[in-house]
Design a protein around this motif. Structure first.
Motif, PDB file in Angstrom:
ATOM      1  N   ASP A 102       0.859  -1.199   0.000  1.00  0.00           N
ATOM      2  CA  ASP A 102       0.000   0.000   0.000  1.00  0.00           C
ATOM      3  C   ASP A 102       0.884   1.235   0.000  1.00  0.00           C
ATOM      4  O   ASP A 102       1.967   1.221   0.576  1.00  0.00           O
ATOM      5  N   PRO A 103       0.414   2.325  -0.625  1.00  0.00           N
ATOM      6  CA  PRO A 103       1.229   3.542  -0.583  1.00  0.00           C
ATOM      7  C   PRO A 103       1.377   4.063   0.852  1.00  0.00           C
ATOM      8  O   PRO A 103       0.511   3.825   1.689  1.00  0.00           O
ATOM      9  N   ILE A 104       2.470   4.759   1.069  1.00  0.00           N
ATOM     10  CA  ILE A 104       2.710   5.335   2.395  1.00  0.00           C
ATOM     11  C   ILE A 104       1.957   6.654   2.500  1.00  0.00           C
ATOM     12  O   ILE A 104       2.093   7.522   1.646  1.00  0.00           O
ATOM     13  N   THR A 105       1.141   6.780   3.496  1.00  0.00           N
ATOM     14  CA  THR A 105       0.307   7.966   3.664  1.00  0.00           C
ATOM     15  C   THR A 105       0.686   8.694   4.951  1.00  0.00           C
ATOM     16  O   THR A 105       1.565   8.236   5.687  1.00  0.00           O
ATOM     17  N   GLU A 106      -0.021   9.781   5.209  1.00  0.00           N
ATOM     18  CA  GLU A 106       0.230  10.530   6.435  1.00  0.00           C
ATOM     19  C   GLU A 106      -0.034   9.640   7.660  1.00  0.00           C
ATOM     20  O   GLU A 106       0.621   9.787   8.685  1.00  0.00           O
ATOM     21  N   GLU A 107      -0.978   8.732   7.544  1.00  0.00           N
ATOM     22  CA  GLU A 107      -1.264   7.786   8.629  1.00  0.00           C
ATOM     23  C   GLU A 107      -0.025   6.956   8.951  1.00  0.00           C
ATOM     24  O   GLU A 107       0.264   6.672  10.106  1.00  0.00           O
ATOM     25  N   THR A 108       0.696   6.562   7.910  1.00  0.00           N
ATOM     26  CA  THR A 108       1.895   5.746   8.104  1.00  0.00           C
ATOM     27  C   THR A 108       2.956   6.549   8.842  1.00  0.00           C
ATOM     28  O   THR A 108       3.635   6.048   9.731  1.00  0.00           O
ATOM     29  N   PHE A 109       3.083   7.830   8.456  1.00  0.00           N
ATOM     30  CA  PHE A 109       4.069   8.701   9.095  1.00  0.00           C
ATOM     31  C   PHE A 109       3.798   8.778  10.599  1.00  0.00           C
ATOM     32  O   PHE A 109       4.709   8.810  11.412  1.00  0.00           O
ATOM     33  N   LYS A 110       2.488   8.759  10.925  1.00  0.00           N
ATOM     34  CA  LYS A 110       2.122   8.849  12.346  1.00  0.00           C
ATOM     35  C   LYS A 110       2.650   7.651  13.117  1.00  0.00           C
ATOM     36  O   LYS A 110       2.608   7.615  14.330  1.00  0.00           O
ATOM     37  N   GLN A 111       3.124   6.636  12.372  1.00  0.00           N
ATOM     38  CA  GLN A 111       3.649   5.444  13.052  1.00  0.00           C
ATOM     39  C   GLN A 111       5.180   5.408  13.039  1.00  0.00           C
ATOM     40  O   GLN A 111       5.774   4.444  13.476  1.00  0.00           O
ATOM     41  N   VAL A 112       5.846   6.423  12.470  1.00  0.00           N
ATOM     42  CA  VAL A 112       7.324   6.372  12.423  1.00  0.00           C
ATOM     43  C   VAL A 112       7.972   7.609  13.064  1.00  0.00           C
ATOM     44  O   VAL A 112       8.282   7.599  14.246  1.00  0.00           O
ATOM     45  N   CYS A 113       8.151   8.684  12.293  1.00  0.00           N
ATOM     46  CA  CYS A 113       8.893   9.821  12.844  1.00  0.00           C
ATOM     47  C   CYS A 113       8.075  10.651  13.822  1.00  0.00           C
ATOM     48  O   CYS A 113       8.632  11.356  14.646  1.00  0.00           O
ATOM     49  N   MET A 114       6.756  10.563  13.718  1.00  0.00           N
ATOM     50  CA  MET A 114       5.954  11.318  14.670  1.00  0.00           C
ATOM     51  C   MET A 114       6.113  10.745  16.088  1.00  0.00           C
ATOM     52  O   MET A 114       6.396  11.509  17.005  1.00  0.00           O
ATOM     53  N   PRO A 115       5.969   9.429  16.285  1.00  0.00           N
ATOM     54  CA  PRO A 115       6.179   8.910  17.647  1.00  0.00           C
ATOM     55  C   PRO A 115       7.590   9.172  18.183  1.00  0.00           C
ATOM     56  O   PRO A 115       7.759   9.395  19.386  1.00  0.00           O
ATOM     57  N   ALA A 116       8.591   9.184  17.308  1.00  0.00           N
ATOM     58  CA  ALA A 116       9.963   9.435  17.769  1.00  0.00           C
ATOM     59  C   ALA A 116      10.065  10.866  18.295  1.00  0.00           C
ATOM     60  O   ALA A 116      10.587  11.113  19.384  1.00  0.00           O
ATOM     61  N   GLY A 117       9.531  11.827  17.510  1.00  0.00           N
ATOM     62  CA  GLY A 117       9.556  13.231  17.930  1.00  0.00           C
ATOM     63  C   GLY A 117       8.771  13.446  19.214  1.00  0.00           C
ATOM     64  O   GLY A 117       9.187  14.189  20.100  1.00  0.00           O
ATOM     65  N   LYS A 118       7.650  12.750  19.312  1.00  0.00           N
ATOM     66  CA  LYS A 118       6.782  12.892  20.469  1.00  0.00           C
ATOM     67  C   LYS A 118       7.459  12.318  21.724  1.00  0.00           C
ATOM     68  O   LYS A 118       7.441  12.947  22.784  1.00  0.00           O
ATOM     69  N   ALA A 119       8.059  11.149  21.574  1.00  0.00           N
ATOM     70  CA  ALA A 119       8.736  10.512  22.718  1.00  0.00           C
ATOM     71  C   ALA A 119       9.868  11.407  23.217  1.00  0.00           C
ATOM     72  O   ALA A 119      10.081  11.554  24.420  1.00  0.00           O
ATOM     73  N   LEU A 120      10.571  12.040  22.281  1.00  0.00           N
ATOM     74  CA  LEU A 120      11.682  12.925  22.633  1.00  0.00           C
ATOM     75  C   LEU A 120      11.182  14.112  23.453  1.00  0.00           C
ATOM     76  O   LEU A 120      11.715  14.429  24.514  1.00  0.00           O
ATOM     77  N   LYS A 121      10.141  14.766  22.950  1.00  0.00           N
ATOM     78  CA  LYS A 121       9.603  15.955  23.637  1.00  0.00           C
ATOM     79  C   LYS A 121       9.040  15.595  25.007  1.00  0.00           C
ATOM     80  O   LYS A 121       9.252  16.313  25.980  1.00  0.00           O
ATOM     81  N   GLU A 122       8.316  14.480  25.069  1.00  0.00           N
ATOM     82  CA  GLU A 122       7.682  14.092  26.334  1.00  0.00           C
ATOM     83  C   GLU A 122       8.716  13.798  27.402  1.00  0.00           C
ATOM     84  O   GLU A 122       8.609  14.255  28.537  1.00  0.00           O
ATOM     85  N   TRP A 123       9.743  13.048  27.008  1.00  0.00           N
ATOM     86  CA  TRP A 123      10.798  12.703  27.962  1.00  0.00           C
ATOM     87  C   TRP A 123      11.499  13.974  28.444  1.00  0.00           C
ATOM     88  O   TRP A 123      11.724  14.178  29.636  1.00  0.00           O
ATOM     89  N   ALA A 124      11.838  14.870  27.493  1.00  0.00           N
ATOM     90  CA  ALA A 124      12.590  16.079  27.837  1.00  0.00           C
ATOM     91  C   ALA A 124      11.776  16.988  28.767  1.00  0.00           C
ATOM     92  O   ALA A 124      12.303  17.508  29.752  1.00  0.00           O
ATOM     93  N   THR A 125      10.514  17.154  28.457  1.00  0.00           N
ATOM     94  CA  THR A 125       9.661  18.021  29.279  1.00  0.00           C
ATOM     95  C   THR A 125       9.628  17.502  30.713  1.00  0.00           C
ATOM     96  O   THR A 125       9.784  18.261  31.674  1.00  0.00           O
ATOM     97  N   LYS A 126       9.461  16.204  30.844  1.00  0.00           N
ATOM     98  CA  LYS A 126       9.373  15.583  32.164  1.00  0.00           C
ATOM     99  C   LYS A 126      10.680  15.757  32.946  1.00  0.00           C
ATOM    100  O   LYS A 126      10.673  16.013  34.141  1.00  0.00           O
ATOM    101  N   ALA A 127      11.805  15.647  32.231  1.00  0.00           N
ATOM    102  CA  ALA A 127      13.114  15.730  32.886  1.00  0.00           C
ATOM    103  C   ALA A 127      13.573  17.174  33.108  1.00  0.00           C
ATOM    104  O   ALA A 127      14.567  17.423  33.763  1.00  0.00           O
ATOM    105  N   GLY A 128      12.844  18.147  32.525  1.00  0.00           N
ATOM    106  CA  GLY A 128      13.277  19.540  32.634  1.00  0.00           C
ATOM    107  C   GLY A 128      14.378  19.889  31.645  1.00  0.00           C
ATOM    108  O   GLY A 128      15.157  20.817  31.862  1.00  0.00           O
ATOM    109  N   TYR A 129      14.487  19.136  30.553  1.00  0.00           N
ATOM    110  CA  TYR A 129      15.484  19.389  29.512  1.00  0.00           C
ATOM    111  C   TYR A 129      14.805  20.038  28.306  1.00  0.00           C
ATOM    112  O   TYR A 129      13.586  20.055  28.206  1.00  0.00           O
ATOM    113  N   GLU A 130      15.648  20.534  27.391  1.00  0.00           N
ATOM    114  CA  GLU A 130      15.109  21.026  26.112  1.00  0.00           C
ATOM    115  C   GLU A 130      15.657  20.122  25.026  1.00  0.00           C
ATOM    116  O   GLU A 130      16.869  19.967  24.924  1.00  0.00           O
TER     117      GLU A 130
END
Ligand code: HEC
Length: 187
Positions: A57-85
């Motif tokens: 199947d072609p790669i759609t925006e839905e697919t992206f939500k399963q790759v680089c979006m979770p990585a970016g989100k995990a990074l921000k969430e961890w940093a916010t919690k730890a008091g980092y940028e």
């Protein structure tokens, strides 16, 4: 493993040479732990990208939500919690907000010139900020090429959504970007 140990040792030397006693900066264990977290986030992204291998199947925006979006989100969430940028930065960036800053540029060049370098940290003590800026390599693996390969082969949603996209044309082993984390000095 040996390469990994060497680059950690090298970056510790760089930190030591910066002229500030270790006690004055964030505890080394804090920086080590942050690096481990970045490694885990990176491994997660590579695992998610690999799930696209062999897909018809072609790669759609839905697919992206399963790759680089979770990585970016995990990074921000961890940093916010730890008091980092935390940011992801790249010379060839897709999201304009991930462009290199003037301070990132020489560090990016260092990573580009030395493919054994996985990690680099430097003391920050200017502009009212003091702490450690930690960088970690984001390498290109085969599965990334589904969306960061040749310009024409990019999924349609990427061509449409990212008009100023520069994050294509990569090959396996290239430097894709860096995780950049500011760890403030403990008060
Ligand atoms: C399904 C498509 C897709 C795959 C596969 C993919 N990416 Fe991405 N990537 C994107 C999109 C879309 C963005 C822009 C995200 C945004 O808007 O912030 C992005 C952004 C990034 C960024 C942030 C910097 C920038 O250019 O804005 C990095 C770093 C990155 N990707 C690395 C990787 C790596 C490493 C892999 C392989 C392990 C990978 N990507 C696989 C779609 C993908």
């Amino acid at each position: 493993m040996t390469l990994f140990k060497t680059s950690v040792a090298l970056s510790s030397i760089v930190l030591g040479l910066s002229g500030l006693a270790e006690a004055e900066v964030a505890a080394p264990s804090q920086v080590d732990q942050a690096f481990e977290k970045l490694t885990a986030i990176n491994t997660m992204r590579e695992g998610l990208a690999a799930t696209l291998d062999g897909r018809r199947d072609p790669i759609t925006e839905e697919t992206f939500k399963q790759v680089c979006m979770p990585a970016g989100k995990a990074l921000k969430e961890w940093a916010t919690k730890a008091g980092y940028e935390a940011r992801q930065v790249a010379m060839k960036n897709r999201n304009p907000s991930n462009a290199l800053t003037v301070a990132d540029e020489p560090v990016f060049a260092k990573f580009a010139a030395d493919f054994r370098l996985r990690r680099f940290e430097q003391v920050v003590a200017s502009g009212g900020r003091s702490g450690v800026q930690l960088y970690a390599r984001i390498p290109v693996v085969a599965a990334c090429l589904h969306c960061h390969g040749s310009e024409v082969a990019r999924p349609e949603f990427i061509k449409e959504k990212y008009k100023a996209d520069k994050a294509f044309g990569f090959k396996v082993g290239d430097l894709r970007g860096l995780y950049s984390v500011f760890i403030p000095k403990k008060q």
